[in-house]
Design a protein around this motif. Structure first.
Motif, PDB file in Angstrom:
ATOM      1  N   HIS A  29       0.867  -1.172   0.000  1.00 16.55           N
ATOM      2  CA  HIS A  29       0.000   0.000   0.000  1.00 16.55           C
ATOM      3  C   HIS A  29       0.904   1.222   0.000  1.00 16.55           C
ATOM      4  O   HIS A  29       2.051   1.158   0.443  1.00 16.55           O
ATOM      5  N   CYS A  77      -6.480   1.235   7.453  1.00 16.37           N
ATOM      6  CA  CYS A  77      -6.813   0.767   6.108  1.00 16.37           C
ATOM      7  C   CYS A  77      -6.050  -0.517   5.832  1.00 16.37           C
ATOM      8  O   CYS A  77      -5.030  -0.800   6.459  1.00 16.37           O
ATOM      9  N   ALA A  79      -4.045  -3.259   3.248  1.00 20.69           N
ATOM     10  CA  ALA A  79      -3.190  -3.303   2.066  1.00 20.69           C
ATOM     11  C   ALA A  79      -4.036  -3.673   0.852  1.00 20.69           C
ATOM     12  O   ALA A  79      -5.186  -4.112   0.986  1.00 20.69           O
ATOM     13  N   ASP A  80      -3.490  -3.485  -0.333  1.00 20.46           N
ATOM     14  CA  ASP A  80      -4.188  -3.927  -1.541  1.00 20.46           C
ATOM     15  C   ASP A  80      -4.441  -5.425  -1.415  1.00 20.46           C
ATOM     16  O   ASP A  80      -3.516  -6.196  -1.139  1.00 20.46           O
TER      17      ASP A  80
END
Length: 208
Positions: A29, A77, A79-80
């Motif tokens: 990310h 948030c 990570a991808d």
């Protein structure tokens, strides 16, 4: 209703595609998706990707996804990852639900998935077919095998993951970036206004 007949090669393709994701850790990310601020590592969460039926036994596929803490807005948030936003099932499974629903009633989809060794209950299938991510799959033809191979439509995400599985050497680690690329980066933000016009062949297709 008679159990659907699925060619063994189709079941093998789908199961190899889903199984290859098992155990992969996603850590990439760049900036906070909320404010664009810098990120710091927070922890790693283990998430369920899919439930498979292998040799008459249910097995759950897991992935690990790193979480980050934003130094600017204090939000967390992920990570991808190979999940669509606000979903709890792997993106490839949702792609299958959506692809099948384009050629059959959504109520029949779980039976076809079960014939391939994938466990998805009817209510979850219906919810994901109605989810905003399904629009992304449905009206972007590049995500579907529109040549209708093997008698059913398979998402390109599944075919791409299966190709990774076929090319992988025994014991080789699968890079997270290759998985995300095969899944077409499902966690990236989607905005309907940026979608191209739907294919004519799907315009009048009723989902239910």
């Amino acid at each position: 209703m008679k159990p659907p007949k699925i060619l063994p090669i189709v079941a093998a393709i789908v199961q190899s595609a889903i199984s290859i994701v098992d155990g992969v850790t996603f850590t990439g990310h760049s900036v906070c998706p909320a404010c664009g601020g810098p990120l710091a590592g927070y922890d790693t969460k283990r998430k369920q990707y899919a439930h498979l039926l292998i040799n008459n036994e249910q097995r759950t596929m897991y992935v690990s996804v790193k979480r980050f803490y934003c130094k600017s807005c204090d939000k967390l948030c992920y990570a991808d990852e190979p999940f669509y936003p606000n979903t709890r099932m792997g993106s490839a499974i949702i792609d299958l639900c959506v692809a099948f629903s384009m050629t059959m009633s959504v109520n029949r989809v779980p039976a076809y998935l079960a014939a391939m060794g994938i466990i998805v209950d009817r209510s979850s299938c219906r919810l994901y077919v109605q989810h905003i991510c399904s629009c992304h799959v449905r009206i972007n033809s590049r995500y579907l095998d529109i040549d209708n191979k093997y008698g059913i439509h398979l998402p390109l995400s599944v075919l791409s993951l299966s190709t990774l599985a076929y090319r992988r050497d025994i014991g080789e680690h699968i890079d997270e970036s290759k998985v995300l690329e095969a899944c077409s980066f499902p966690s990236a933000p989607r905005k309907a206004k940026n979608f191209p016009l739907p294919q004519k062949r799907w315009i009048n297709r009723e989902l239910f």
